[in-house]
Design an enzyme around this catalytic site. Structure first.
Site, PDB file in Angstrom:
ATOM      1  N   GLY A  53       1.222  -1.275  -0.647  1.00  0.00           N
ATOM      2  CA  GLY A  53      -0.199  -0.145  -0.056  1.00  0.00           C
ATOM      3  C   GLY A  53       0.964   0.970   0.086  1.00  0.00           C
ATOM      4  O   GLY A  53       0.884   1.499  -0.790  1.00  0.00           O
ATOM      5  N   GLU A 109       6.349   2.604   8.452  1.00  0.00           N
ATOM      6  CA  GLU A 109       5.244   1.598   8.479  1.00  0.00           C
ATOM      7  C   GLU A 109       5.899   0.692   8.071  1.00  0.00           C
ATOM      8  O   GLU A 109       5.731  -0.975   8.655  1.00  0.00           O
ATOM      9  CB  GLU A 109       4.605   1.393   8.412  1.00  0.00           C
ATOM     10  CG  GLU A 109       3.099   0.393   7.666  1.00  0.00           C
ATOM     11  CD  GLU A 109       1.462   1.364   7.086  1.00  0.00           C
ATOM     12  OE1 GLU A 109       0.478   0.996   7.909  1.00  0.00           O
ATOM     13  OE2 GLU A 109       1.436   0.823   6.485  1.00  0.00           O
TER      14      GLU A 109
HETATM   15  O1  F6P Z   1      -3.684   0.676   8.729  1.00  0.00           O
HETATM   16  C1  F6P Z   1      -2.643   0.906   7.988  1.00  0.00           C
HETATM   17  C2  F6P Z   1      -3.250   0.442   6.679  1.00  0.00           C
HETATM   18  O2  F6P Z   1      -3.073  -1.076   6.235  1.00  0.00           O
HETATM   19  C3  F6P Z   1      -1.961   0.126   5.701  1.00  0.00           C
HETATM   20  O3  F6P Z   1      -0.982  -0.938   5.069  1.00  0.00           O
HETATM   21  C4  F6P Z   1      -1.977   0.695   3.855  1.00  0.00           C
HETATM   22  O4  F6P Z   1      -1.325   1.493   3.449  1.00  0.00           O
HETATM   23  C5  F6P Z   1      -3.739   1.553   4.893  1.00  0.00           C
HETATM   24  O5  F6P Z   1      -3.992   1.029   6.026  1.00  0.00           O
HETATM   25  C6  F6P Z   1      -4.564   1.347   4.004  1.00  0.00           C
HETATM   26  O6  F6P Z   1      -5.103   0.256   3.516  1.00  0.00           O
HETATM   27  P1  F6P Z   1      -6.139  -0.346   2.307  1.00  0.00           P
HETATM   28  O7  F6P Z   1      -5.755  -0.236   1.174  1.00  0.00           O
HETATM   29  O8  F6P Z   1      -6.328  -1.639   2.243  1.00  0.00           O
HETATM   30  O9  F6P Z   1      -7.132   0.689   2.206  1.00  0.00           O
END
Ligand code: F6P
Length: 551
Positions: free
Chosen positions: A267, A353
């Site tokens: 992400g 992170e």
């Molecule tokens: O909670 C952290 C996280 O998993 C990040 O690593 C990621 O960028 C963000 O949340 C958003 O996740 P998603 O794109 O699955 O909504």
């Protein structure tokens, strides 16, 4: 397998650090007129000067030896070739494939992902041009004037940081807005001036399960339907970018409006994929491609340049030197370019992170300091806020100073003043000023002996504070792409040196799980007694005040 601490170079670096802690950079500069030549790297549009670190040639040679002993070159190849180096999630790490302008075939799970990348880029091109040229219409037949990206973390920070940084490159055909916070105040404020018939929502979520994003997307959906009175309007106003097509379809998004994401893209490294749609729509597809080109340029530099002359490698080695061996606990990111005002927030996620972890690849507790906490602010604003701490506190905070030779917004005199500060600060942080110099200055100003005795110690700056200077020719889609890629690869190298699994993020799960449990307790007004006394009392107080407010 030897632990990192057993490596020959590590042990030598530990001893060498004891020696270097007693050195002052000012003396090192005085002893060696070639310091800048030795400790700087020039690429066509970016210069890194790392001479203002507490290092000598011996330091850099030991650090490079460490990188070699850690098999960095092999790991680099393993990443680029698509091996599953994200071991805890059993995934390849291939954000580099998203900007590989040579489309080298790479097999992941039996298919050539370069074809996928090419296909998605073509889709991004067509889609962004349809929106920009008004071919894509809203439910009332009018063109889309505003896009609202709903997403958080990696599904927000990258595109927002880039569109903010490259505002000057936007022709404002389509405006872009971001909703990341689940605090309703944000979405309410973003939607307030907009007309539903002109708005396209991009729901960006790799997992399509992130609670905050899902709730914001539902609120946006209600807002649209309240205006269009027609469920079918969703097809013209909602698109998704996700690796979880099923959830996006269940949400109500038409299958042909879903852009792919893949599990081999983390992400926080995803702005190069369809997560970057807001960039392509707001700045135009050609600028998006320039961003990819800039990143690709650094991918080639990182992949093919010897370690001792390799910008991401050097930055990672210095971070490790300052943090693990010299004991710094945080690092400041200080851009002297207004356009980079979101860079430190972006790098916080990217580095913290990725590498803010305390067990190694084998699940063993790491006994040495790993990466610093990352924080920062635009340099000039910081100067009038927290630079006091950088100059005189007893915590040393290494800092990256990032600036541009040419301004994208030249207004007479401004850039010169800005950049004079940029250069002055790293010099001051390095040199400091000792008591003798302070006293001489006060005497020259005609101050009394009593005054000088009282004030002199407060005016002493120890100096010897490490900084890196990254000087770009000018902010552009190309140079910004390069800058981001430099930091991405730095983070990868840190992970290898420290034996950290950089591409998972289990540390965010515990809080998420508890939040959903507490949400259900608040909803049912049934606070669980098993909470610790602090949390239980906070929840009870919250419920009590809330119920009093209702009366
Ligand atoms: O909670 C952290 C996280 O998993 C990040 O690593 C990621 O960028 C963000 O949340 C958003 O996740 P998603 O794109 O699955 O909504």
């Amino acid at each position: 397998m030897k632990s990192r601490e057993q490596l020959n170079s590590w042990q030598q670096l530990t001893q060498h650090a004891d020696h270097m802690k007693k050195q002052h950079m000012k003396e090192l500069f005085a002893q060696d007129g070639q310091r800048f030549e030795k400790f700087s790297i020039k690429l066509p549009s970016i210069l890194l000067d790392y001479s203002k670190n507490t290092i000598t040639s011996e330091t850099m040679s030991l650090l490079t030896q460490l990188a070699k002993e850690c098999d960095l070159e092999k790991w680099r190849e393993r990443m680029f070739s698509g091996e599953r180096i994200n071991s805890t999630e059993d995934r390849a790490v291939l954000h580099t494939a998203l900007r590989d302008r040579s489309y080298t075939p790479i097999q992941v799970d039996g298919y050539d992902i370069s074809k996928e990348v090419e296909r998605t880029l073509a889709q991004i091109k067509v889609f962004s041009e349809d929106i920009r040229q008004g071919r894509w219409k809203g439910y009332s037949g009018k063109r889309i004037t505003d896009i609202v990206n709903i997403g958080v973390g990696g599904s927000n920070l990258g595109p927002q940081m880039v569109t903010e940084a490259l505002k000057r490159f936007s022709d404002h055909t389509v405006n872009v807005h971001y909703v990341s916070n689940v605090d309703g105040a944000q979405i309410a404020e973003v939607l307030r001036p907009l007309k539903p018939e002109n708005v396209l929502f991009i729901v960006s979520s790799k997992t399509f399960t992130t609670t905050e994003t899902m709730l914001n997307a539902k609120t946006a959906l209600k807002w649209l339907i309240a205006s269009s009175f027609d469920q079918s309007a969703i097809a013209q106003h909602f698109i998704a970018v996700t690796a979880n097509k099923k959830n996006a379809i269940n949400f109500g998004i038409a299958e042909h409006n879903i852009f792919d994401m893949w599990d081999w893209v983390g992400g926080r490294f995803s702005l190069w994929s369809a997560i970057g749609l807001p960039i392509a729509i707001n700045l135009g597809y050609d600028n998006f491609v320039e961003l990819l080109n800039g990143a690709y340029d650094i991918d080639c530099h990182f992949q093919h340049t010897e370690l001792s002359n390799n910008i991401p490698v050097i930055l990672a080695l210095l971070s490790m030197w300052n943090c693990t061996f010299l004991g710094a606990q945080s690092q400041a990111i200080l851009p002297y370019d207004q356009s980079l005002h979101m860079l430190s927030a972006y790098l916080q996620q990217a580095e913290m992170e990725s590498n803010g972890k305390s067990v190694n690849w084998y699940g063993e507790t790491i006994s040495y300091p790993t990466v610093p906490s990352i924080w920062g602010e635009l340099g000039i604003n910081g100067q009038h806020a927290f630079y006091q701490y950088l100059h005189q506190s007893n915590n040393i905070v290494p800092a990256d100073f990032i600036g541009s030779v040419e301004s994208v917004t030249p207004i007479q005199g401004h850039h010169e003043t800005l950049m004079s500060n940029f250069f002055a600060q790293t010099q001051a942080l390095m040199q400091g000023v000792n008591e003798q110099q302070v006293r001489a200055d006060l005497i020259a100003k005609g101050r009394s002996a009593d005054y000088i005795d009282k004030v002199a110690p407060h005016k002493v700056h120890q100096g010897n504070r490490p900084t890196n200077t990254l000087l770009m020719d000018k902010i552009s889609p190309f140079t910004l792409g390069s800058l981001i890629a430099i930091y991405e690869h730095k983070i990868f190298v840190q992970g290898i040196l420290l034996q950290i699994c950089s591409f998972d993020q289990w540390g965010v799960e515990l809080g998420k799980g508890l939040a959903s449990q507490i949400e259900s307790e608040l909803y049912h007004n049934n606070i669980d007694l098993s909470h610790d006394s602090s949390t239980w009392n906070l929840l009870m107080h919250y419920q009590e005040v809330k119920s009093n407010d209702k009366v």
